[in-house]
Design an enzyme around this catalytic site. Structure first.
Site, PDB file in Angstrom:
ATOM      1  N   LYS A   9       0.796  -1.192   0.215  1.00  0.00           N
ATOM      2  CA  LYS A   9       0.021   0.141   0.089  1.00  0.00           C
ATOM      3  C   LYS A   9       0.952   1.112   0.011  1.00  0.00           C
ATOM      4  CE  LYS A   9      -0.913   1.141   4.922  1.00  0.00           C
ATOM      5  NZ  LYS A   9      -1.921   1.367   5.921  1.00  0.00           N
ATOM      6  N   SER A  25      -8.121   4.633 -14.887  1.00  0.00           N
ATOM      7  CA  SER A  25      -6.990   4.127 -14.108  1.00  0.00           C
ATOM      8  C   SER A  25      -6.400   5.077 -13.274  1.00  0.00           C
ATOM      9  CB  SER A  25      -5.885   3.660 -15.074  1.00  0.00           C
ATOM     10  OG  SER A  25      -5.358   4.692 -15.922  1.00  0.00           O
ATOM     11  N   TYR A  58      -7.125   0.325 -11.663  1.00  0.00           N
ATOM     12  CA  TYR A  58      -5.796  -0.420 -11.814  1.00  0.00           C
ATOM     13  C   TYR A  58      -4.682   0.722 -12.029  1.00  0.00           C
ATOM     14  CZ  TYR A  58      -6.646   0.628 -16.621  1.00  0.00           C
ATOM     15  OH  TYR A  58      -7.082   1.314 -17.707  1.00  0.00           O
TER      16      TYR A  58
END
Length: 126
Positions: A9, A25, A58
């Site tokens: 993360k 995205s 993504y």
């Protein structure tokens, strides 16, 4: 049995751009992508700390060293430039792999420079 664990993360990244008419995205500084163990085109969850929005998209790569965090396409409607977000990716593994796995956690400053990296989160206390 397979379980899903946090793989990596970027914590408290600051959104630098919101581009509605760009291919969908999230463009992320490629240095930060590598540091968090993410991959181009990998599915990510984004948690907007400023407004509570949570959504999927993504990864696409942005210029290394740029500090870019750009929400593109429909994701641009979920943020404002300057919002702080958590970008998380998850992996599935069996119990044996999970018992030794550690995530790549990257904590960022307001300018998206790296404050610190770790692979543990302290136990939350009252």
């Amino acid at each position: 049995m397979q379980i899903t664990l946090l793989k990596g993360k970027l914590h408290m990244a600051a959104v630098t751009q919101a581009e509605l008419w760009y291919d969908g995205s999230c463009a992320i500084d490629s240095d930060l992508v590598a540091l968090a163990g993410l991959r181009e085109f990998e599915k990510i969850d984004i948690y907007n700390v400023d407004n509570g929005e949570r959504f999927h998209t993504y990864v696409i790569l942005a210029e290394a060293g740029s500090g870019t965090i750009s929400m593109n396409g429909a994701a641009a409607r979920k943020v404002q430039v300057g919002d702080r977000v958590i970008i998380a990716a998850y992996g599935q593994m069996d119990e044996a792999e999970a018992s030794t796995f550690t995530p790549k956690l990257v904590y960022l400053n307001k300018d998206n420079s790296v404050e610190r990296t770790t692979n543990t989160i302290p136990v939350q206390k009252d």
